[in-house]
Design a protein around this motif. Structure first.
Motif, PDB file in Angstrom:
ATOM      1  N   LEU A   1      -3.565   2.539   7.283  1.00 30.00           N
ATOM      2  CA  LEU A   1      -3.103   1.331   6.603  1.00 30.00           C
ATOM      3  C   LEU A   1      -4.091   0.191   6.789  1.00 30.00           C
ATOM      4  N   MET A   2      -4.547  -0.011   8.011  1.00 34.49           N
ATOM      5  CA  MET A   2      -5.500  -1.094   8.273  1.00 34.49           C
ATOM      6  C   MET A   2      -6.797  -0.846   7.496  1.00 34.49           C
ATOM      7  N   GLN A   3      -7.193   0.402   7.366  1.00 34.09           N
ATOM      8  CA  GLN A   3      -8.397   0.716   6.609  1.00 34.09           C
ATOM      9  C   GLN A   3      -8.217   0.344   5.132  1.00 34.09           C
ATOM     10  N   LYS A   4      -7.056   0.626   4.565  1.00 35.53           N
ATOM     11  CA  LYS A   4      -6.795   0.261   3.171  1.00 35.53           C
ATOM     12  C   LYS A   4      -6.828  -1.259   2.989  1.00 35.53           C
ATOM     13  N   ILE A   5      -6.231  -1.977   3.928  1.00 35.95           N
ATOM     14  CA  ILE A   5      -6.237  -3.442   3.869  1.00 35.95           C
ATOM     15  C   ILE A   5      -7.675  -3.953   3.923  1.00 35.95           C
TER      16      ILE A   5
ATOM     17  N   PHE B   1       0.822  -1.216   0.000  1.00 36.64           N
ATOM     18  CA  PHE B   1       0.000   0.000   0.000  1.00 36.64           C
ATOM     19  C   PHE B   1       0.858   1.270   0.000  1.00 36.64           C
ATOM     20  N   ALA B   2       2.054   1.205   0.621  1.00 37.19           N
ATOM     21  CA  ALA B   2       2.930   2.382   0.614  1.00 37.19           C
ATOM     22  C   ALA B   2       3.409   2.706  -0.802  1.00 37.19           C
ATOM     23  N   ALA B   3       3.618   1.685  -1.613  1.00 36.85           N
ATOM     24  CA  ALA B   3       4.097   1.890  -2.980  1.00 36.85           C
ATOM     25  C   ALA B   3       2.968   2.017  -4.004  1.00 36.85           C
TER      26      ALA B   3
ATOM     27  N   ASN C   1     -12.416   7.383  -4.592  1.00 38.52           N
ATOM     28  CA  ASN C   1     -13.729   6.866  -4.198  1.00 38.52           C
ATOM     29  C   ASN C   1     -13.634   5.732  -3.182  1.00 38.52           C
ATOM     30  N   ALA C   2     -12.435   5.432  -2.721  1.00 36.07           N
ATOM     31  CA  ALA C   2     -12.274   4.359  -1.734  1.00 36.07           C
ATOM     32  C   ALA C   2     -13.081   4.637  -0.470  1.00 36.07           C
TER      33      ALA C   2
END
Length: 131
Positions: free
Chosen positions: A90-94, A61-63, A70-71
């Motif tokens: 980060l946890m939200q993106k995962i 996710f960092a890269a 719209n996420a």
């Protein structure tokens, strides 16, 4: 599973599990790749490189070229937690990705999964295969 061990998990370990999940439910790897590209801005080569290099979820996710604007429209429960209420970015993106994979596996229409956005973020317009 503790959040720390989840973010340190290699994307190469999770990706085949995602593929197996969607295929078991009658969807394709292309459908999975479409939502990954939409969410992260990675293209096919970028996802393949992340798998080959063994980057962990944090590094994946960092890269990421660009989180889809719209996420934030991704809502609902994943692992008993509302994704829109997760404080750790980060946890939200995962969990966004987990939610999208679940929606693909459940057979939801791609236009709905992509929150009405047919574009793929930084990946450009969808081609003939929808990717």
């Amino acid at each position: 599973m503790a959040a720390h061990s989840l973010v340190a998990m290699p994307f190469a370990r999770i990706y085949p599990l995602y593929v197996a999940k969607v295929e078991r439910k009658g969807r394709s790897k292309d459908d999975l790749d479409t939502v990954i590209h939409w969410l992260t801005g990675y293209d096919e080569d970028g996802v393949d490189a992340a798998v080959a290099e063994g980057v962990d979820l944090e590094g994946f996710f960092a890269a990421a070229p660009r989180l889809n604007p719209n996420a934030s429209l991704i809502t609902g429960l994943i692992c008993g937690v509302r994704v829109e209420e997760i404080d750790d970015p980060l946890m939200q993106k995962i969990r966004y990705l987990d939610k999208l994979v679940d929606e693909v596996a459940r057979g939801k229409k791609m236009s709905s999964i992509l929150r009405g956005d047919g574009s793929l973020g930084a990946g450009g317009p969808a081609g003939p295969s929808g990717r």
